[in-house]
Design a protein around this motif. Sequence first.
Motif, PDB file in Angstrom:
ATOM      1  N   UNK A  80      55.146  19.120 106.985  1.00 54.95           N
ATOM      2  CA  UNK A  80      54.406  19.261 105.731  1.00 54.95           C
ATOM      3  C   UNK A  80      52.995  18.686 105.890  1.00 54.95           C
ATOM      4  N   UNK A  81      52.091  18.988 104.959  1.00 53.81           N
ATOM      5  CA  UNK A  81      50.713  18.504 105.098  1.00 53.81           C
ATOM      6  C   UNK A  81      50.574  16.997 105.303  1.00 53.81           C
ATOM      7  N   UNK A  82      51.286  16.159 104.522  1.00 51.58           N
ATOM      8  CA  UNK A  82      51.139  14.721 104.801  1.00 51.58           C
ATOM      9  C   UNK A  82      51.585  14.336 106.212  1.00 51.58           C
ATOM     10  N   UNK A  83      52.630  14.984 106.686  1.00 47.97           N
ATOM     11  CA  UNK A  83      53.099  14.708 108.043  1.00 47.97           C
ATOM     12  C   UNK A  83      52.091  15.145 109.087  1.00 47.97           C
ATOM     13  N   UNK A  84      51.467  16.317 108.863  1.00 49.23           N
ATOM     14  CA  UNK A  84      50.458  16.803 109.803  1.00 49.23           C
ATOM     15  C   UNK A  84      49.212  15.919 109.794  1.00 49.23           C
ATOM     16  N   UNK A  85      48.896  15.328 108.630  1.00 43.65           N
ATOM     17  CA  UNK A  85      47.692  14.492 108.559  1.00 43.65           C
ATOM     18  C   UNK A  85      47.834  13.251 109.439  1.00 43.65           C
ATOM     19  N   UNK A  86      49.056  12.842 109.717  1.00 44.53           N
ATOM     20  CA  UNK A  86      49.261  11.678 110.589  1.00 44.53           C
ATOM     21  C   UNK A  86      48.788  11.965 112.007  1.00 44.53           C
ATOM     22  N   UNK A  87      48.750  13.250 112.377  1.00 41.66           N
ATOM     23  CA  UNK A  87      48.255  13.608 113.702  1.00 41.66           C
ATOM     24  C   UNK A  87      46.740  13.451 113.774  1.00 41.66           C
ATOM     25  N   UNK A  88      46.080  13.546 112.623  1.00 41.28           N
ATOM     26  CA  UNK A  88      44.619  13.356 112.592  1.00 41.28           C
ATOM     27  C   UNK A  88      44.256  11.890 112.760  1.00 41.28           C
ATOM     28  N   UNK A  89      44.979  11.062 112.108  1.00 42.30           N
ATOM     29  CA  UNK A  89      44.638   9.639 112.111  1.00 42.30           C
ATOM     30  C   UNK A  89      45.924   8.827 112.082  1.00 42.30           C
ATOM     31  N   UNK A  90      46.437   8.477 113.245  1.00 41.42           N
ATOM     32  CA  UNK A  90      47.714   7.765 113.300  1.00 41.42           C
ATOM     33  C   UNK A  90      47.601   6.349 112.741  1.00 41.42           C
TER      34      UNK A  90
END
Length: 96
Positions: free
Chosen positions: A70-80
Amino acid sequence: MAARLRAVSEEALAGDRPPSMDQMARSAGVARATLYYHFSGPEELLDFLLLDKVERIGTAIASAAGEDGDPPGRSKHCCPPPCGPWPLNPCCARCS
């Protein structure tokens, strides 16, 4: 020299006023004349730093968009962690 400027760009972009060419030269470990060889002045240097930052954030977002989840999960790849999701901290050095 671009790598040196990237390394100090977070500090340069964090202030209320753009840094002087002297400050940027000292931070990047290059001669002021070298900066003036590549940039006509502080405005052009700031343009370079901002454009570079936007391009790196765009690359991180594009990479994360290709991930599963999901989008929140994917955003973790941008900024761990520990920085948190990109939308909450768009200037994180880890995305740079």
